[in-house]
Scaffold this motif. Structure first.
Motif: not given
Length: 478
Positions: A148-153, A302-304, A311-316, A331-337
Motif C-alpha cells: 500500500i503506497a497510496t500517499g495522502s490527501y 523496520k520491515t513495513l 501486506i506491506f505499507i510505505a510512504g505517506d 518503498g525500497a524496504i517494503a519492496g524488498h520484503n
C-alpha cells in the motif's frame, strides 16, 4: 471480511508483488521488488507524478524563492544599495511556479516510461481478500504480496469545506492566476509555515492561525519561541485559537476566539490542516490486518510489514514520516520484503531528519532530549558570518548523552540550517561526540562556526558530569 466468491474466482492478472500507488514510495517499492526477481504490477489511477514534484516540495520552493528574492531586494538598503521602487508581478510569479513545476513533473513521469511492458495499470484498486485486488477497470489481480503506497490527501475540515473555491490547499494554491490581496492560513505545520511566509514576503497580507501553540511540530520550547519571533516579522500570527469561517461576498469572513479574539475578511483561505493517509475505499476490512484508531494499518517500521501478513505499507500512507527521502527508503524496504515474503528482514532506519524551508530554515534531527540529556545552545544573534549577511537571528540547540557527550539530536532555526543539518545527521550516524565535532576544522568566517559555542557547552557539561560521578564514587565524597 474477505469475499469468498472473489477469492475463489480466477484472476485476470497475477504477480508476485502488486503496488498500489505510483508516487515516490510506490515507484521505489516496485523497483526494489523487481530487482529481487519478482513479477510486479504498479497500480495508479492518475499517474500524475510524485506529490513532491506536483503539489509539494518543488512548487512550494518555487514560491518560497520568489518571496526571498523580493525580500532581499527590499533589504538591499541595509548594504547601501538603493534600488528604488520594487513591484511584484503576481501573474508572472505564479506562471513561473507552474512552468518550473511542470518541468519537474515531466522529469518524474519519465520514470513511468522505463517500466516493463504490462507493469503499469491505470486504475484504482481495492482489496477483496488479503491477496486479491479488484481494479476499477474491471480486472482482478491475484498477488503473493501487496504494498500500500497510496500517499495522502489534504484535509479540509469544517467549516472550511463549505467555502468552495475560496478554500485553497497545497493542491490548488499553485493554480491561482495571480497573488491574492489577503490570505488566511489555517495550520502551523511545515506546509502552513512555509507558504504563509512566502506569500507574506510577496506582499500578500497574511494571517496565520494555529489551533494549539505548536509550530512545525517543534518540541524544543526555545527554538519554537525563536521561530515565533522570526515569523512575526513577516505576518500576523494567532496561536491557541478556534476559527470559524463563512463565505461573504467575493471573499471569506473569519472569526476566531481563544488566546485571542477577533474577526477579519480575506480573499482566500489556505487550509494546511494536515494530510491524512489516502486509505478510504481500499477495502482494508477484507484483509484481516489490524488497524489503529484512525483506520491506518498497524505495521513494523523496520520491515513495513502489516502484522505477519503479506501486506506491506510505505510512504505517506503509513502516516509516520511524511518526507520524500523517508518515502523512498520505506518503498525500497517494503519492496524488498514483499518480494522475499514470507522471509522479511528488518532494516535500520536513518535518524529522524526534517527541514522546514522558512527563512531562516528550521532543522530537527535525531531524538528530543530526555531529563538526563546534556544540552548546548548556540545563538546566531551576533554570529560573525550571519552578521555580515545581516541574517543574524536564530538559535541551534544540541542534545547529547550524559557522560560521553555523544550527540543524540538537535533542533535549530537560523541561517544555513538546512545545510548544517546534513552535517549533524552524518555526525549522528557516525556516533560523533561534541568533542570530536570540535576537533573538525571550522573555516572562518562561516555559519558552521556558530555551532562551536553550543558544542563547547556540552563538553563542559559532560566533563562536569564525569567529575561529579567520580566524586560521588570516592570514599570521602570529595
Amino acid at each position: 471480511m474477505s469475499d469468498p466468491v472473489a477469492a475463489s474466482t480466477p484472476a485476470d492478472l497475477q504477480c508476485d508483488v502488486a503496488v498500489i500507488g505510483a508516487g515516490t514510495a510506490g515507484l521505489a517499492a516496485e523497483r526494489a521488488a523487481r530487482r529481487q526477481g519478482a513479477s510486479t504490477l504498479l497500480i495508479d489511477d492518475r499517474w500524475a507524478g510524485t506529490t513532491c514534484a506536483s503539489v509539494g516540495c518543488m512548487p512550494s520552493k518555487l514560491l518560497i524563492v520568489a518571496g526571498e528574492a523580493h525580500h532581499a531586494v527590499q533589504r538591499a538598503g541595509l548594504f547601501g544599495i538603493e534600488v528604488g521602487n520594487v513591484g511584484v508581478d503576481g501573474a508572472a510569479v505564479m506562471a513561473r511556479v507552474r512552468r518550473e513545476r511542470d518541468h519537474f513533473v515531466a522529469a518524474t513521469k519519465q520514470g513511468f516510461e522505463k517500466l516493463p511492458e504490462g507493469v503499469a495499470q491505470h486504475a484504482t484498486a481495492r482489496f477483496v481478500a488479503p491477496d486479491r485486488l479488484q481494479l476499477s477497470n474491471g480486472k482482478t489481480v491475484k498477488a503473493r504480496s501487496v504494498i500500500i503506497a497510496t500517499g495522502s490527501y489534504p484535509l479540509v475540515p469544517e467549516p472550511f469545506d463549505a467555502l468552495g473555491d475560496r478554500a485553497l490547499t497545497n493542491e490548488t494554491l499553485f493554480e491561482l492566476a495571480g497573488l491574492p490581496r489577503s490570505l488566511a492560513v489555517i495550520g502551523t505545520g511545515p506546509v502552513g509555515l512555509e507558504l504563509a511566509q512566502a506569500m507574506a514576503r510577496l506582499g500578500v497580507a497574511v494571517t496565520l492561525f494555529g489551533q494549539d501553540d505548536g509550530l512545525g511540530a517543534l518540541k524544543d520550547a526555545e527554538v519554537k519561541a525563536e521561530l515565533h519571533r522570526i515569523l512575526a516579522q513577516d505576518l500576523t500570527l494567532y496561536l491557541n485559537v478556534e476559527v470559524d469561517a463563512r463565505r461573504e461576498g467575493a471573499g471569506v469572513r473569519l472569526s476566531w476566539s481563544g488566546a485571542a479574539t477577533g474577526e477579519g475578511d480575506f480573499e482566500y483561505v489556505l487550509v494546511a490542516a494536515g494530510r491524512p493517509p489516502r486509505l478510504k475505499g481500499l477495502g482494508l476490512e477484507t484483509t484481516g490486518i489490524e488497524l489503529d484508531d484512525h483506520g491506518t494499518p498497524v505495521y513494523d517500521p523496520k520491515t513495513l510489514q502489516c502484522g505477519s501478513s503479506s501486506i506491506f505499507i510505505a510512504g505517506d500512507a503509513d502516516h509516520d514520516r511524511p518526507i520524500l527521502h523517508e518515502a523512498s527508503d520505506e518503498g525500497a524496504i517494503a519492496g524488498h520484503n514483499a518480494a522475499c515474503y514470507p522471509e522479511v528482514r528488518p532494516t535500520p532506519r536513518s535518524p529522524l531528519f526534517s527541514l522546514i524551508f522558512t527563512d531562516p530554515p528550521v532543522a530537527v534531527l535525531g531524538s528530543p532530549p530526555d531529563e538526563d540529556s546534556l544540552i548546548g545552545t548556540s545563538s546566531y544573534h551576533d554570529q560573525g558570518r550571519a552578521r555580515v549577511e545581516a541574517r543574524n537571528q536564530g538559535i541551534a540547540r544540541f542534545y547529547a548523552e550524559p557522560g560521553t557527550g555523544k550527540l543524540t539530536g538537535a533542533a535549530m532555526v537560523g541561517p544555513g540550517m538546512d545545510h548544517i543539518g546534513h552535517l549533524l545527521v552524518l555526525a549522528l550516524i557516525h556516533g560523533e561526540t561534541a568533542s570530536s565535532l570540535l576537533d573538525m576544522p571550522f573555516y572562518h568566517p562561516t555559519l558552521e562556526e556558530g555551532l562551536k559555542s553550543g558544542l563547547r557547552e556540552i563538553c563542559q557539561a559532560a566533563h562536569s558530569s564525569l567529575r561529579g560521578d567520580r566524586d560521588q564514587g570516592s570514599p570521602s565524597g570529595a
